[in-house]
Design an enzyme around this catalytic site. Structure first.
Site, short mmCIF file in Angstrom:
data_model
loop_
_atom_site.label_atom_id
_atom_site.label_comp_id
_atom_site.label_asym_id
_atom_site.label_seq_id
_atom_site.Cartn_x
_atom_site.Cartn_y
_atom_site.Cartn_z
N GLU A 118 -1.92 102.39 -50.00
CA GLU A 118 -2.83 101.47 -49.32
C GLU A 118 -2.04 100.56 -48.39
O GLU A 118 -1.11 99.90 -48.81
CB GLU A 118 -3.55 100.62 -50.36
CG GLU A 118 -4.45 99.55 -49.75
CD GLU A 118 -4.91 98.54 -50.80
OE1 GLU A 118 -5.62 97.60 -50.45
OE2 GLU A 118 -4.52 98.70 -52.00
N ASP A 140 -2.95 98.45 -54.39
CA ASP A 140 -2.69 97.17 -55.03
C ASP A 140 -3.51 97.05 -56.30
O ASP A 140 -4.55 97.68 -56.45
CB ASP A 140 -3.09 96.03 -54.07
CG ASP A 140 -2.10 95.92 -52.92
OD1 ASP A 140 -1.02 96.57 -53.06
OD2 ASP A 140 -2.37 95.28 -51.93
N ASP A 152 -5.18 94.61 -57.07
CA ASP A 152 -6.27 93.63 -56.94
C ASP A 152 -7.61 94.33 -56.74
O ASP A 152 -7.70 95.56 -56.83
CB ASP A 152 -5.97 92.70 -55.76
CG ASP A 152 -5.88 93.47 -54.47
OD1 ASP A 152 -6.26 94.69 -54.50
OD2 ASP A 152 -5.42 92.93 -53.46
N ASP A 167 -9.50 94.79 -54.07
CA ASP A 167 -9.57 95.77 -52.98
C ASP A 167 -8.89 97.07 -53.39
O ASP A 167 -9.40 98.16 -53.15
CB ASP A 167 -8.88 95.20 -51.74
CG ASP A 167 -9.81 94.25 -50.99
OD1 ASP A 167 -11.03 94.29 -51.34
OD2 ASP A 167 -9.36 93.50 -50.14
#
Ligand code: 28F
Length: 690
Positions: free
Chosen positions: A480, A553, A555, A557
């Protein structure tokens, strides 16, 4: 400024064109006069004016001229040099209209010493009788009335690149400090003068002398108003010559002269007259090129809805496709329905003929338009009673019926010409075949240049591929973001690890129909990199990597993208999931540094036990990784990529199903708050290392 000798050349089109000289002035003019009241003379009108009795037509005149002076840009686009040169075109266009009507064979333009311009023609001469609709003489009507019918294209009424549709002369008058008009008609010379933006100079239109009956025509001299044309009032000979030459090509047999007498030391007198019309224009454009056919191919025809279509073209060995199109002698640089008609006809009839001759087998693909037109020079000219222009600068022809008009006129005659000229048809076939082969070779070369995949197929240029050719050991990291992608490229084992950076949010699979999947660049890159197709066509035996590792990641997203990717694989490459080829990289959440040694935690619940192992009061540094981009290449490699150090989760079908369901819940109709839903479900895959 070189002096060019008189230019007259024989036509190259099939049938010798009727020159304007041969046109019989057969019409009985008395029939022309019928719409002008003979009785009233301009003298009576002047007396009327003298009494200060302004009638409606006088008010209409003043209103029109003032409107133009107030907003000249509305009428000529700009008041720059370009707008200045429009003045000449508007006057010449009126003379050309007289030629198109069949009464004028010669037009001349002279750039005068005093900066004014004189345009003259040998047409019938603008009528001097009173026009009933306006109560003015024909001359004053043409030069002072903005026809209600004057068409302005587009909602904002801006001037179009096309002509002013008969209001041009009034506009020139309004934007000039003086205009003198001489009309040779009925054995008399009539004169009228206007000043300061079109106000008639007393005594208005009057007879100033006699002339032979056969001497007819109109002469106009105008001086552009420097208060309107603030940028410049100096005409460029090159601009005027280019327009005159183009007009001569577009109106075959019409003689147009341009004279520049501003510098008595070096006067210029040039005449352009092309019996071959636009066919000769194509020859002019192809001058110096290696042509495939000596003769230019020319077709023309009038359709029942009153549209006159002309097309001329010639194939050359060059690789450039040149097409110039015109409507009512005005260039349509934006193309339009006349060009579309040509394209339909040319593509249809050429391929049909090649298949009929069996030079192309029925099973062969047809040649593309690009193959057929490589090296072709085309000029298309249509005459239309009511043209509609489109596009930002109104230089695209919009009349829908013209597509069919052009396609039928050109298509019918091209089909006929091919049957009658099979040798030339064969040359056109071979030219198209050369273009086709060239295009295919270029495609192959382009793929090779992009960096041939280990298996020869086209690979996306964003993919940093690995060197090994053995799919079993090859790994594809789907990363990503470009920054993480950069670190991954630097930290990877280039022999077996390939990196494909993924830009931000990829397509939302849930909402995208399968066709759109292909169109999404990110997805397309992935499909190309894996090399085994997708959906029904997916073939597990063609995969180029035996490990596809999703590295996003930790997180929200990152989880979102991970869910999207898993859903994509589950829906369009299910055997990859079923065969255990899909992995999820597990980057560390924390880095604890104690006595310059780095310890990594990959889960929240690992942090406290790690701290507990340290001596009491130990001093240590703790870093929370928010994204892959925060790690440098070596940290990313040793924590997430190196085979003997990394932690990865192998994705199972149930994991992928969970993602699919999550996505459906997430992106389906009953949308729940995204953030907490993704976080809660981010852990849905089991922790299985390779
Ligand atoms: C140098 C510029 O403007 N030539 C023109 C004609 C001829 C006729 C015409 C023009 C009267 C009021 C419609 C003559 N006889 N050269 C030119 N030549 N306009 S402009 O008529 C205009 C009509 O509006 C003309 C019979 N019919 C028409």
């Amino acid at each position: 400024m070189e002096e060019e000798k008189e230019k007259t050349t024989e036509g190259t089109s099939e049938e010798p064109a009727k020159s304007f000289d041969e046109v019989e002035k057969s019409e009985d003019f008395s029939s022309e006069e019928v719409k002008f009241k003979k009785l009233d003379t301009t003298q009576e009108r002047e007396e009327e004016k003298a009494t200060g009795k302004y009638d409606a037509s006088d008010l209409q005149v003043l209103k029109g001229l003032d409107a133009v002076r107030e907003r000249p840009g509305m009428y000529i686009g700009t008041t720059s040099a370009r707008g200045l040169h429009h003045l000449i075109r508007e006057i010449v266009d009126n003379a050309v209209d007289e030629a198109l009507a069949g009464y004028c064979t010669k037009i001349s333009v002279t750039l005068e010493k005093d900066g004014s311009v004189t345009v003259e023609d040998n047409g019938r001469g603008i009528p001097v009788g009173i026009v009933q609709e306006t109560g003015l003489s024909g001359v004053e009507t043409v030069y002072t009335i903005l026809h209600a019918g004057g068409k302005f294209e587009g909602s904002n009424g801006y001037k179009v690149s096309g002509g002013l549709h008969g209001v041009g002369a009034t506009v020139v008058n309004a934007l000039s400090t003086h205009v003198k008009i001489l009309v040779y008609r009925e054995s008399k010379i009539h004169e009228i003068d206007f000043e300061n933006g079109g106000h008639t100079v007393a005594p208005g239109l009057r007879v100033i002398g006699d002339c032979p009956a056969e001497r007819t025509g109109t002469t106009v001299n105008f001086m552009p108003d420097p208060t309107i044309f603030k940028e410049t009032t100096v005409f460029q000979l090159s601009e005027v010559r280019e327009y005159i030459r183009q007009t001569a090509y577009l109106n075959r047999g019409l003689s147009l002269s341009v004279n520049d007498v501003r510098d008595s030391e070096q006067e210029v007198h040039e005449t352009y007259c092309f019996q071959g019309g636009i066919a000769e224009y194509v020859s002019f454009l192809d001058a110096g090129k290696a042509v495939i056919l000596q003769n230019v191919i020319y077709f023309d025809g009038q359709t029942e809805d009153g549209v006159f279509v002309e097309a001329a073209f010639q194939p050359t060995k060059s690789s450039v496709f040149t097409i110039k199109s015109y409507c009512n002698n005005i260039r349509t640089a934006g193309g339009g329905t006349h060009e579309e008609g040509f394209r339909l006809a040319y593509g249809r009839e050429m391929n049909k003929f090649f298949k009929m001759k069996e030079w192309l087998k029925e099973s062969d693909d047809s040649f593309s338009y690009d193959d057929l037109t490589e090296g072709l020079t085309v000029v298309i000219s249509v005459k239309h009673p009511d043209p509609q222009y489109e596009g930002q600068v109104k230089d695209k022809l919009g009349n829908q019926e013209v597509r069919k008009d052009a396609s039928s006129v050109i298509g019918d005659q091209l089909a006929q010409w091919l049957i009658e000229n099979p040798k030339e048809g064969r040359l056109l076939f071979e030219r198209a075949l050369t273009a086709y082969k060239g295009r295919k070779a270029a495609e192959r070369a382009r793929n090779a240049v992009i960096g041939k995949g280990a298996f020869g197929g086209a690979i996306p240029d964003k993919l940093a591929d690995c060197i090994s050719k053995n799919p079993v050991e090859r790994e594809l990291f789907i990363v990503e973001g470009n920054s993480a992608g950069g670190s991954a490229k630097n930290g990877r084992d280039a022999f077996t690890q390939a990196i494909l950076p993924l830009r931000g949010k990829i397509l939302n699979i849930e909402k995208a129909a399968e066709t759109r999947i292909e169109k999404n660049a990110e997805i397309e890159n992935m499909i190309q990199a894996i090399g085994a197709g997708y959906g029904e066509q997916f073939d597990i035996n063609k995969i180029k990597y035996h490990k596809i590792i999703i590295m996003t990641d930790a997180d929200v997203d990152g989880s979102h993208i991970r869910i999207l990717l898993l859903t994509f694989f589950y829906r369009y490459m299910k055997p990859l999931v079923e065969g255990g080829y899909i992995f999820i990289a597990q980057p560390p959440l924390y880095k604890l540094t104690y006595q310059s040694h780095d310890y990594y935690c990959f889960k929240e619940e690992e942090l406290q036990p790690l701290k507990d192992k340290l001596p009491a009061n130990a001093r240590f540094a703790l870093q929370r990784y928010k994204g892959l981009g925060e790690m440098d290449a070596s940290q990313l490699a040793e924590t997430t990529m190196e085979k003997d150090k990394r932690k990865m989760w192998k994705v199972t079908v149930t994991d992928a199903e969970a993602a699919d369901n999550a996505l459906t819940d997430l992106m389906g109709e009953n949308v729940v708050p995204r953030k907490d839903f993704i976080t809660a479900n981010a852990k849905f895959v089991k922790n299985l290392d390779a």
